[in-house]
Design a protein around this motif. Structure first.
Motif, mmCIF file in Angstrom:
data_model
loop_
_atom_site.group_PDB
_atom_site.id
_atom_site.type_symbol
_atom_site.label_atom_id
_atom_site.label_comp_id
_atom_site.label_asym_id
_atom_site.label_seq_id
_atom_site.Cartn_x
_atom_site.Cartn_y
_atom_site.Cartn_z
ATOM 1 N N ILE A 283 0.806 -1.339 0.038
ATOM 2 C CA ILE A 283 0.015 -0.069 -0.064
ATOM 3 C C ILE A 283 0.813 1.387 0.195
ATOM 4 O O ILE A 283 0.772 2.268 -0.726
ATOM 5 C CB ILE A 283 -0.836 0.136 1.038
ATOM 6 N N ARG A 284 1.818 1.104 1.138
ATOM 7 C CA ARG A 284 2.897 2.396 0.982
ATOM 8 C C ARG A 284 3.686 2.684 -0.321
ATOM 9 O O ARG A 284 3.667 3.894 -1.033
ATOM 10 C CB ARG A 284 3.817 2.025 2.097
ATOM 11 N N LYS A 285 3.703 1.719 -1.152
ATOM 12 C CA LYS A 285 4.562 1.599 -2.524
ATOM 13 C C LYS A 285 3.521 2.302 -3.407
ATOM 14 O O LYS A 285 3.871 3.192 -4.071
ATOM 15 C CB LYS A 285 5.146 0.417 -2.959
ATOM 16 N N THR A 286 2.380 1.817 -3.436
ATOM 17 C CA THR A 286 1.574 2.204 -4.586
ATOM 18 C C THR A 286 1.053 3.726 -4.121
ATOM 19 O O THR A 286 0.908 4.558 -5.150
ATOM 20 C CB THR A 286 0.061 1.399 -4.360
ATOM 21 N N ALA A 287 0.728 4.080 -2.824
ATOM 22 C CA ALA A 287 0.627 5.568 -2.325
ATOM 23 C C ALA A 287 1.851 6.282 -2.951
ATOM 24 O O ALA A 287 1.608 7.407 -3.652
ATOM 25 C CB ALA A 287 0.645 5.686 -0.956
ATOM 26 N N ALA A 288 3.024 5.980 -2.971
ATOM 27 C CA ALA A 288 4.177 6.774 -3.258
ATOM 28 C C ALA A 288 4.098 6.885 -4.886
ATOM 29 O O ALA A 288 4.296 8.035 -5.601
ATOM 30 C CB ALA A 288 5.572 5.955 -2.881
ATOM 31 N N ASP A 289 3.867 5.691 -5.509
ATOM 32 C CA ASP A 289 3.759 5.730 -7.062
ATOM 33 C C ASP A 289 2.936 6.672 -7.586
ATOM 34 O O ASP A 289 3.031 7.360 -8.432
ATOM 35 C CB ASP A 289 3.439 4.350 -7.436
ATOM 36 N N LEU A 290 1.547 6.748 -6.611
ATOM 37 C CA LEU A 290 0.599 7.490 -7.355
ATOM 38 C C LEU A 290 0.696 8.786 -6.913
ATOM 39 O O LEU A 290 -0.115 9.813 -7.196
ATOM 40 C CB LEU A 290 -0.832 7.169 -6.733
ATOM 41 N N GLY A 291 1.665 9.111 -6.132
ATOM 42 C CA GLY A 291 1.820 10.652 -5.809
ATOM 43 C C GLY A 291 0.845 10.917 -4.785
ATOM 44 O O GLY A 291 0.446 12.092 -4.727
ATOM 45 N N TYR A 292 0.220 10.032 -3.822
ATOM 46 C CA TYR A 292 -0.594 10.485 -2.890
ATOM 47 C C TYR A 292 -0.189 11.329 -1.686
ATOM 48 O O TYR A 292 0.927 11.251 -1.124
ATOM 49 C CB TYR A 292 -1.196 9.065 -2.176
#
Lengths: 336, 336
Positions: free
Chosen positions: B36-45
Motif C-alpha cells: 500500500i505504501r509503495k502504491t501510495a508513493a507511486d500514485l503521488g498520494y
DNA sequence: TTGTATGCGTTATCAT
DNA sequence: ATGATAACGCATACAA
C-alpha cells in the motif's frame, strides 16, 4: 463548537436552509433569513474552514513561500515588509495565509504537494531559487501563483524595477562627476543579473569604462562579505571613486572598512546602497540609495493573486513593475 | 487529486485498510502495508489536510498572532526572527503556521474565533496588547496558547530576561564610572515596565540617583522619537553622561542628534542600546547593548506549544526565561 | 488481518 | 420557499 445543526434546531428549520440563509441564497424568505442570521450571531456561530474547504474545494487560504535557503529569509527587512503587506491585503480580502515549505515533519513533499495538502487557493512566491525544479513545478501547476522579483510567463508577477533603479543610480553618480565606479554584487540571481547588466549598460552609454577588477562578488545582507570586497577594492592600484553596494545593510560592512583605512564618506570615497530601508535614512551622512516599495509590491501581489483565484476564466497573466525612487543622500561627493 | 480510494482500488483492498496502513496501525500485515505504501508513493498520494482536520479535530496547524497595531509588527527584526524560528521549529515538528487576526474579509471574528475557524491546534502570541479582552479571551480559552514576553498564569510562556538584561547594562555602565544615567523608554508595556523597574532598582542598589527628568518616553523602533528625547536630555542644565536607548534601532536617532550637537560617542556621551541586532555590531563604534536570543525564544515557544498539544493530560504551564548576553561594544567611556 | 459502516460540518442537487 | 439526501476525504469502532 456551534454548527449549522445547532442553528437549525434553534430555528426549527433544516440544515440546508441555514446554510443557504447564511450564504445569502436568493431562494430563502426575507424573514427566515433574518431570523437565522440573528440566531447564528446570538449563538456565536462561525463556519468551520476545514469542512468548507473539504466540500467546496476552496480554502480561502493562500500559501506564501519563503525559501530561506536562498538568503531571502523573512528577517530581512525587504522581505518582511513584503510579507507584512501580503498578509494585510490578503486578510482584507478575506484570505488567510499559511507558509509553504518542503519537508513538513517527517513526511516529505515538495512545494506543490504542500500547497495541495493545505488546499491553498493560490500561492505567492516571495523569495526562492526560481531555477529549482520544485519551484518550476509549482509555477507550472494549476494552482494560481504570483511571483515576486521574477517572472514565469505562465504566472503573474510583481517586479521591482531593478533595471531602472540601477540606471538612476549610475546616472546620478555620473552627474556628480564620478568615472571610476566599482560594483559589489550579491549572489547571482536574476535580480543580481538585471542590476549588473543595467550597471554595465548604463556605464557603456555614458562612456564609463568598467575594469573587471571593479566588479566584486559578495553576499546580500552580509556586511562582512561587502567589507571584504571593499578591502580588495581599496588595495587596487587605481581605486574607484565610488562604490555600489548590494544593499543598504551590506554598505555598513563597507563603512567599517573605509573607516579602518581612515577614509571619510563622501570626502575620500563615495558610496551608494540599494533598498532604501529606513535605517539608510537615519545614518549620517544619509545614504544615497534606491528605495524599493515593498509595501506596494506585497499588496499588489495579493491583489493579483486573489483576482486570479476569483476570476479564473477571464484571467490573463500580468507583469507589474513597481517603481522605486532615488533617495539622494549625502554619500556621493561632487567631484565634477 | 489522488485519494485513499484510488489507492484502495489499485491495491484491491478497502479504504480502511489503506488508511490504517498509511498511519502505521499495528494490525496490518507487513506485506499489505508495504504494498500500500509503495502504491501510495507511486500514485503521488498525499493526505488532504482539511478532511483529516474535519475528522480528527486536529489540524496540525498552529496560529501565530502578531497584532501589528501594538507596534510589534513583523518587520521589526526582533519579531521577524522570532517568527522565523517559530516557523522553522514548527515545520520540523510537523506543523504548519497560519497568521491569526481579527476581521478576516468582511466577517468579523476575534482572535479566538479565528483560531477556531481554522481549527488551530494551538496559538503562539508573539506580540500583542496583552491587556486587550480579545487576547485574554484567547489565552483563557481551551486552545493551547504560548505567549512571548508576557505571562498569563494559565499559559506557558517564553520570556526574554528583561530584568537581568537591564541590570547587567546598568552595572556595566556603573563599573565604567558613570553616575548620571538617563533612560529613554518605549511605549508602556509589561516589557517596558520590567526594564524600567530593573533600571531603577539597580540604580538604587548602586546608590545612583535618578532624577525624574532623566526618564524620557519615546517609542520602540522609532529613531525620530528617541532623537527628540535625546535633544531634551541635552538641553538639561546637568546632562547625563550615559543614555540608555529603548532598542538598538532607536539609538540611531540619538546618534544623529548627538552628532548635530557636535558630541562624539563615547568621548562626549556614552550610550547603550537593547536587542543586540546584527546591525548594532557592525556600527562603529560597536554599540554596547544586550542581546536577546530571538531564535532560541521562537523555537522554545514552538516546542512548548507542541508539547502541550500532544500531551494535554500531563501538561502544566511552564515559564521559560531566555537568557541574553551583554555585548560590550565601545560606546561607553571609562570615566572611573 | 481485513472490511463495513458511520460521521466530522458543510454545500449542492433535486424534490416537495 | 424549504427540506431530504448525498458527497467531499479521511479515521475509527466494531464486525467478520
Amino acid at each position: 463548537m456551534v454548527t449549522i445543526t445547532d442553528i437549525a434546531k434553534a430555528c426549527g428549520v433544516s440544515r440546508a436552509t441555514v446554510s443557504k440563509a447564511l450564504n445569502g441564497a436568493p431562494d430563502i424568505s426575507r424573514e427566515t433569513a433574518d431570523r437565522i442570521r440573528k440566531t447564528a450571531a446570538d449563538l456565536g456561530y462561525h463556519p468551520n474552514a476545514a469542512a468548507r474547504a473539504l466540500k467546496m474545494g476552496r480554502s480561502y487560504n493562500i500559501g506564501v513561500l519563503f525559501s530561506d535557503a536562498t538568503g531571502g529569509g523573512i528577517s530581512h527587512e525587504y522581505f518582511s515588509r513584503i510579507l507584512e503587506s501580503v498578509k494585510a491585503e490578503s486578510e482584507r480580502l478575506g484570505y488567510d495565509i499559511t507558509f509553504i515549505s518542503q519537508n513538513i515533519g517527517r513526511m516529505s513533499m515538495d512545494y506543490y504537494e504542500h500547497a495541495k495538502y493545505r488546499s491553498c487557493d493560490g500561492v505567492v512566491i516571495a523569495s526562492a531559487d526560481f531555477t529549482a525544479p520544485e519551484i518550476r513545478r509549482l509555477a507550472a501547476s494549476e494552482i494560481p501563483t504570483v511571483t515576486l522579483d521574477y517572472s514565469f510567463d505562465s504566472c503573474s508577477s510583481v517586479i521591482s524595477d531593478n533595471i531602472r533603479g540601477m540606471e538612476a543610480l549610475v546616472r546620478f553618480v555620473h552627474a556628480k562627476g564620478h568615472r571610476r565606479l566599482a560594483f559589489i554584487h550579491g549572489e547571482i540571481t536574476s535580480v543580481t543579473q538585471k542590476r549588473l547588466a543595467s550597471f554595465r549598460r548604463t556605464c557603456a552609454a555614458l562612456d564609463i569604462p568598467v575594469p573587471g577588477e571593479y566588479i566584486r562578488p559578495a553576499v546580500y545582507h552580509d556586511p562582512r562579505a561587502s567589507g571584504l570586497a571593499t578591502r580588495e577594492l581599496l588595495a587596487l592600484a587605481e581605486r574607484p571613486t565610488c562604490i555600489f553596494y548590494p544593499d543598504d545593510l551590506s554598505f555598513l560592512g563597507g563603512m567599517t572598512e573605509l573607516e579602518k583605512h581612515g577614509l571619510s564618506i563622501p570626502k575620500d570615497m563615495s558610496v551608494v546602497g540599494y533598498d532604501g530601508i529606513p535605517l539608510s535614512q537615519v545614518l549620517r551622512p544619509r545614504l544615497t540609495t534606491y528605495r524599493q516599495d515593498a509595501e506596494q509590491m506585497g499588496s499588489e501581489a495579493a491583489r493579483l493573486l486573489i483576482e486570479q483565484i476569483e476570476n479564473p476564466d477571464t484571467w490573463l497573466p500580468r507583469q507589474i513593475t513597481a517603481e522605486g525612487q532615488l533617495l539622494e543622500g549625502s554619500t556621493v561627493s561632487d567631484i565634477g
